[in-house]
Write an enzyme that holds these catalytic residues in place. Structure first.
Site, PDB file in Angstrom:
ATOM      1  N   ARG A  16      22.938 -34.217  18.750  1.00 38.92           N
ATOM      2  CA  ARG A  16      22.314 -33.457  19.836  1.00 38.92           C
ATOM      3  C   ARG A  16      20.934 -32.973  19.405  1.00 38.92           C
ATOM      4  O   ARG A  16      20.553 -33.077  18.241  1.00 38.92           O
ATOM      5  CB  ARG A  16      23.183 -32.252  20.234  1.00 38.92           C
ATOM      6  CG  ARG A  16      23.385 -31.230  19.127  1.00 38.92           C
ATOM      7  CD  ARG A  16      24.449 -30.212  19.513  1.00 38.92           C
ATOM      8  NE  ARG A  16      24.615 -29.181  18.491  1.00 38.92           N
ATOM      9  CZ  ARG A  16      24.047 -27.974  18.533  1.00 38.92           C
ATOM     10  NH1 ARG A  16      23.272 -27.650  19.552  1.00 38.92           N
ATOM     11  NH2 ARG A  16      24.258 -27.092  17.565  1.00 38.92           N
ATOM     12  N   VAL A  62      27.756 -30.775   6.907  1.00 39.15           N
ATOM     13  CA  VAL A  62      26.800 -30.649   5.804  1.00 39.15           C
ATOM     14  C   VAL A  62      27.156 -29.537   4.829  1.00 39.15           C
ATOM     15  O   VAL A  62      26.578 -29.455   3.742  1.00 39.15           O
ATOM     16  CB  VAL A  62      25.363 -30.438   6.322  1.00 39.15           C
ATOM     17  CG1 VAL A  62      24.915 -31.622   7.161  1.00 39.15           C
ATOM     18  CG2 VAL A  62      25.220 -29.121   7.094  1.00 39.15           C
ATOM     19  N   TYR A 153      17.726 -16.342   8.766  1.00 42.54           N
ATOM     20  CA  TYR A 153      17.290 -17.705   9.098  1.00 42.54           C
ATOM     21  C   TYR A 153      15.984 -18.027   8.384  1.00 42.54           C
ATOM     22  O   TYR A 153      15.848 -19.070   7.734  1.00 42.54           O
ATOM     23  CB  TYR A 153      17.119 -17.812  10.612  1.00 42.54           C
ATOM     24  CG  TYR A 153      16.598 -19.134  11.113  1.00 42.54           C
ATOM     25  CD1 TYR A 153      17.431 -20.246  11.206  1.00 42.54           C
ATOM     26  CD2 TYR A 153      15.275 -19.267  11.540  1.00 42.54           C
ATOM     27  CE1 TYR A 153      16.959 -21.459  11.696  1.00 42.54           C
ATOM     28  CE2 TYR A 153      14.801 -20.476  12.033  1.00 42.54           C
ATOM     29  CZ  TYR A 153      15.640 -21.554  12.107  1.00 42.54           C
ATOM     30  OH  TYR A 153      15.171 -22.760  12.597  1.00 42.54           O
ATOM     31  N   LYS A 157      15.185 -20.891   5.426  1.00 46.83           N
ATOM     32  CA  LYS A 157      14.181 -21.925   5.646  1.00 46.83           C
ATOM     33  C   LYS A 157      13.088 -21.873   4.576  1.00 46.83           C
ATOM     34  O   LYS A 157      12.617 -22.916   4.101  1.00 46.83           O
ATOM     35  CB  LYS A 157      13.578 -21.787   7.042  1.00 46.83           C
ATOM     36  CG  LYS A 157      14.555 -22.078   8.174  1.00 46.83           C
ATOM     37  CD  LYS A 157      15.074 -23.502   8.117  1.00 46.83           C
ATOM     38  CE  LYS A 157      15.935 -23.850   9.314  1.00 46.83           C
ATOM     39  NZ  LYS A 157      16.386 -25.255   9.307  1.00 46.83           N
TER      40      LYS A 157
END
Length: 245
Positions: A16, A62, A153, A157
């Site tokens: 997706r 993952v 988040y 990253k």
């Protein structure tokens, strides 16, 4: 146009959003794309849409090292090689900093950070044997320009940026390139949360939200030999959003 003819390219989270569009685009350029997804039935559906001549589904959560090993082994057994890895799968939990729980943070570490690490480790031995490979980590502008309510988040990253650069230094002599894409706002379900495109994107210098196809084009460049002298490179695809204007 980048040439990825007959390259075997594993893409995570390819059922997706950005991952699916990346897979579709690379397939149109002649690649054999491997659709990695936690939901195998969904991966099979996407592979069927693209066509069995160009797409192959694999089960891949993952966050599970065993699934990484099984998926990569399956790809190499099926095709004899793995040329490119696109680490695309990601998770985003938006909460005020003081409301985040350790469980929230750990979940994002597991998906966004450890998932990328384990994927890079899984493909490296095969790429090293063939003295050539491209690893593309789909990161985020949040790594250096965090959006509100995204501290965990952003932290995961940013860690991927540091890891990617360190790996690029270490693996360059082995013929393996490690590069990054930093999407800004991209029109996917994750970004819009089903609420449509926020009006705020009209103030981006290019005056609109980005499209998944624009991330796919960057991925195609980094997968191909057109980027043969790029490693540790960061390509920002954000319409100028992070320029501070």
């Amino acid at each position: 146009m980048p040439d990825v003819t007959n390259q075997v390219i594993l893409i995570t989270g390819a059922n997706r959003g950005q991952g699916k569009v990346i897979a579709e685009h690379l397939a149109t350029l002649g690649a054999r794309v491997v659709i990695g997804a936690r939901n195998y039935d969904s991966a099979r559906e996407v592979a069927a849409e693209i066509g069995e001549d160009h797409a192959y589904p694999v089960q891949l959560d993952v966050t599970q090292e065993s699934e990484w090993k099984a998926a990569v082994d399956e790809v190499v057994k099926a095709f004899g090689t793995i040329d490119v890895l696109v680490n695309n799968a990601g998770a985003l939990t938006r909460k005020p900093f003081t409301d985040l729980t350790p469980e929230d943070y750990q979940h994002m570490i597991n998906v966004n950070q450890l998932g990328v690490f384990m994927g890079m480790q899984a493909v490296t031995p095969y790429m090293e044997k063939q003295q050539k490979g491209s690893i593309i980590n789909n990161v985020s502008v949040s790594a250096f320009a965090p959006i509100p309510q995204s501290s965990a988040y952003a932290a995961t990253k940013a860690s991927v940026v540091a890891m990617s650069k360190a790996a690029a230094v270490e693996m360059g002599q082995k013929g393996i390139r490690v590069n990054m894409i930093h999407p800004g706002g991209i029109e996917t379900e994750m970004a819009t949360e089903g609420q449509g495109v926020p009006d705020a994107y009209q103030s981006v210098p290019l005056g609109r939200i980005g499209q998944p196809e624009e991330i796919a084009s960057a991925a195609a460049f980094l997968a191909s030999d057109e980027s043969s002298y790029c490693t540790g490179t960061e390509i920002v695809v954000d319409g100028g959003m992070t320029l501070g204007s």
